[in-house]
Design an enzyme around this catalytic site. Structure first.
Site, mmCIF file in Angstrom:
data_model
loop_
_atom_site.group_PDB
_atom_site.id
_atom_site.type_symbol
_atom_site.label_atom_id
_atom_site.label_comp_id
_atom_site.label_asym_id
_atom_site.label_seq_id
_atom_site.Cartn_x
_atom_site.Cartn_y
_atom_site.Cartn_z
ATOM 1 N N SER A 130 -7.805 3.355 9.256
ATOM 2 C CA SER A 130 -8.561 3.349 8.005
ATOM 3 C C SER A 130 -7.805 2.535 6.944
ATOM 4 O O SER A 130 -8.369 1.641 6.289
ATOM 5 C CB SER A 130 -8.745 4.804 7.553
ATOM 6 O OG SER A 130 -9.133 4.894 6.219
ATOM 7 N N HIS A 176 0.865 -1.184 0.000
ATOM 8 C CA HIS A 176 0.000 0.000 0.000
ATOM 9 C C HIS A 176 0.901 1.233 0.000
ATOM 10 O O HIS A 176 1.881 1.283 0.730
ATOM 11 C CB HIS A 176 -0.892 0.024 1.244
ATOM 12 C CG HIS A 176 -1.705 1.273 1.345
ATOM 13 N ND1 HIS A 176 -2.848 1.471 0.599
ATOM 14 C CD2 HIS A 176 -1.523 2.414 2.056
ATOM 15 C CE1 HIS A 176 -3.333 2.666 0.857
ATOM 16 N NE2 HIS A 176 -2.560 3.259 1.741
ATOM 17 N N ARG A 234 -15.392 11.805 8.718
ATOM 18 C CA ARG A 234 -14.141 12.534 8.995
ATOM 19 C C ARG A 234 -13.946 13.666 7.995
ATOM 20 O O ARG A 234 -13.508 14.763 8.342
ATOM 21 C CB ARG A 234 -12.951 11.571 8.948
ATOM 22 C CG ARG A 234 -12.880 10.643 10.147
ATOM 23 C CD ARG A 234 -11.918 9.499 9.887
ATOM 24 N NE ARG A 234 -10.587 9.959 9.564
ATOM 25 C CZ ARG A 234 -9.711 9.286 8.806
ATOM 26 N NH1 ARG A 234 -10.045 8.107 8.309
ATOM 27 N NH2 ARG A 234 -8.537 9.763 8.557
ATOM 28 N N ASP A 241 -15.251 1.714 7.647
ATOM 29 C CA ASP A 241 -14.333 2.742 7.142
ATOM 30 C C ASP A 241 -15.031 3.679 6.165
ATOM 31 O O ASP A 241 -14.807 4.883 6.176
ATOM 32 C CB ASP A 241 -13.118 2.097 6.464
ATOM 33 C CG ASP A 241 -12.192 3.166 5.899
ATOM 34 O OD1 ASP A 241 -11.683 3.967 6.695
ATOM 35 O OD2 ASP A 241 -12.026 3.224 4.666
ATOM 36 N N LYS A 255 -8.711 -1.798 5.693
ATOM 37 C CA LYS A 255 -8.974 -2.216 4.305
ATOM 38 C C LYS A 255 -7.922 -3.203 3.814
ATOM 39 O O LYS A 255 -8.240 -4.192 3.146
ATOM 40 C CB LYS A 255 -8.998 -0.985 3.389
ATOM 41 C CG LYS A 255 -10.267 -0.169 3.568
ATOM 42 C CD LYS A 255 -10.231 1.105 2.758
ATOM 43 C CE LYS A 255 -9.251 2.098 3.316
ATOM 44 N NZ LYS A 255 -9.502 3.497 3.008
HETATM 45 N N1 URA Z 1 -6.267 6.843 3.063
HETATM 46 C C1 URA Z 1 -7.167 6.072 3.689
HETATM 47 O O1 URA Z 1 -7.512 5.001 3.235
HETATM 48 N N2 URA Z 1 -7.691 6.533 4.840
HETATM 49 C C2 URA Z 1 -7.333 7.703 5.392
HETATM 50 O O2 URA Z 1 -7.832 8.028 6.436
HETATM 51 C C3 URA Z 1 -6.395 8.496 4.722
HETATM 52 C C4 URA Z 1 -5.880 8.030 3.552
#
Ligand code: URA
Length: 434
Positions: A183, A82, A168, A161, A187
């Site tokens: 977050s 990621h 947010r 999320d 994922k």
């Molecule tokens: N990328 C994400 O997946 N979540 C965040 O909170 C910020 C960047």
């Protein structure tokens, strides 16, 4: 458990227990905790932070708010990467096929571009016919046959999320390291991988502008991953100039294919090799990172990584001929040169501004609902450290709709700092966090 008590405890700097965290995330995902209470709790977290145990519980609750994938039918070890994102960051496109060509498996769930940053899904969709929305059954078939799939987040993956991120965004609580880290990790861990490599970007084109913030985010992400039983390593790398020379969706596919042919720019190739080496070690394929790097480099030279990419394109509905003949990818009608009005050294590039220039041409989106144009973008001819003369082309803009051309040009004027000081050479790789 009463939500108001949790808000109060967090507001006053106390730690929340596992059960309390699971309760509030579950109830919020089901719609039983109202947005106004969750907003207050998020703001309390923003100011008070979370202890490592709280953060693990919070991430676990988000992860288990939806489906957690597993791959019993795939014999190889599943690993992923990621990146926290930036401008010209197309590494996933050469990386996933290279790792698979070397013996790993990569079930990659990616995102779309927003603001100045690009997204893997948008890039892939510039390949005619390519589908990033596969059913679970199709995803499993492609993984079984190929060991590699690149898809978008589904409604089933980490639904907490999705809701929390929207909240947010509306309550100015995005820029909190524990909230960002939970977050991202909820994922990525939902992919059911055994190992994860994180590329945490820092610099003028990154979410984390300073090295200190990037270090904190990297350590937090690595702590969550390892704490939850997924071997996790992070690299902090520079995003103070665009990665590679092409920015924009089809343009980045072209540069990714060049990399898969062993003809990519130095920085893209180096990142693919280093991150790929880490993934091969985590997958148990390579003895160490040196061995891993040599294997990835060989897969880019001998065509095996390109072959996996071609088969993945075909398996996901794309036209595999466009891999060998990139003129079949969308191209823009006009090319407009942005030239230097000064002689000197490119001392710095405000990379976010450069990314925004691509965005206003249509390569990216200002809001999640905007449409993008796969053909447009930027060809960066002069980067930080280059010597330029008056009239030298700095950027070639690939344009379809000329209405925002002046705006894009103004953004580029603001992005380039040209002066008399030759900047010192800097390394792309800053540090490894494990
Ligand atoms: N990328 C994400 O997946 N979540 C965040 O909170 C910020 C960047």
């Amino acid at each position: 458990v009463r939500t108001i008590d949790l808000i109060q405890a967090k507001r006053d700097g106390k730690h929340l227990g596992d059960d309390a965290i699971r309760f509030v995330i579950d109830a919020y995902t089901r719609g039983e905790v109202p947005d106004y209470q969750m907003s207050a709790l998020l703001m309390a977290v923003y100011f008070q932070g979370m202890a490592p145990e709280e953060l693990t519980a919070w991430t676990r609750a988000m992860l288990h708010s939806g489906t957690v994938l597993s791959w019993p039918e795939v014999e190889r070890t599943c690993v992923d990467k990621h990146s926290t994102g930036g401008v010209g960051d197309k590494i996933s496109l050469p990386l996933a096929p290279a790792v698979v060509a070397c013996g790993g498996a990569v079930p990659m769930v990616s995102g779309r571009g927003l603001g100045h940053t690009g997204g893997t899904l948008d890039k892939l969709e510039s390949i005619p016919g390519f589908r990033v929305r596969l059913s679970l059954e199709e995803t499993r078939r492609v993984m079984r046959e190929l060991g590699c799939v690149l898809i978008g987040q589904t409604d089933e993956i980490a639904p907490a999320d999705r809701k929390l991120y929207a909240l947010r965004d509306a309550t100015s609580t995005v820029e909190s390291i524990p909230l960002i880290a939970s977050s991202i990790m909820s994922k990525k861990l939902a992919e059911g991988v055994s190992g994860l490599v994180l590329d945490v970007k820092t610099g003028s084109g990154a979410f984390m502008r300073t090295r200190e913030r990037a270090q904190e985010l990297a350590a937090t992400l690595v702590g969550i991953g390892n704490g939850m039983g997924t071997r996790t390593v992070a690299w902090i790398t520079r995003m103070d100039r665009p990665l590679g020379r092409l920015v924009g969706n089809a343009l980045e596919v072209v540069e990714s294919i060049a990399t898969l042919r062993g003809e990519g720019p130095e920085d893209i190739t180096a990142l693919t090799e280093v991150l790929g080496a880490e993934m091969l070690v985590l997958a148990g394929v390579a003895a160490d990172v040196e061995d891993g790097r040599a294997r990835i480099a060989a897969s880019l030279r001998d065509g095996s990584a390109l072959d996996v990419f071609r088969r993945m394109v075909a398996a996901q509905g794309g036209d595999p001929r466009s891999v060998d003949d990139t003129t079949l990818l969308p191209t823009a009608r006009d090319k407009v040169v942005f030239a230097s009005t000064r002689a000197g050294w490119v001392e710095a590039i405000d990379t976010a501004e450069l990314g925004r220039a691509g965005m206003v041409l249509g390569a990216g989106r200002a809001t999640a609902e905007d449409a993008i144009d796969p053909a447009v973008g930027l060809e960066v001819l002069a980067t930080t450290g280059d010597r330029v003369e008056v009239g030298d082309p700095l950027v070639v803009l690939h344009v379809n709709d000329r209405r925002n051309l002046d705006w894009a040009t103004r953004l580029l004027e603001g992005a380039y700092r040209i002066g008399q000081a030759q900047p010192a050479h800097v390394d792309l790789f800053l540090e490894r966090v494990s």
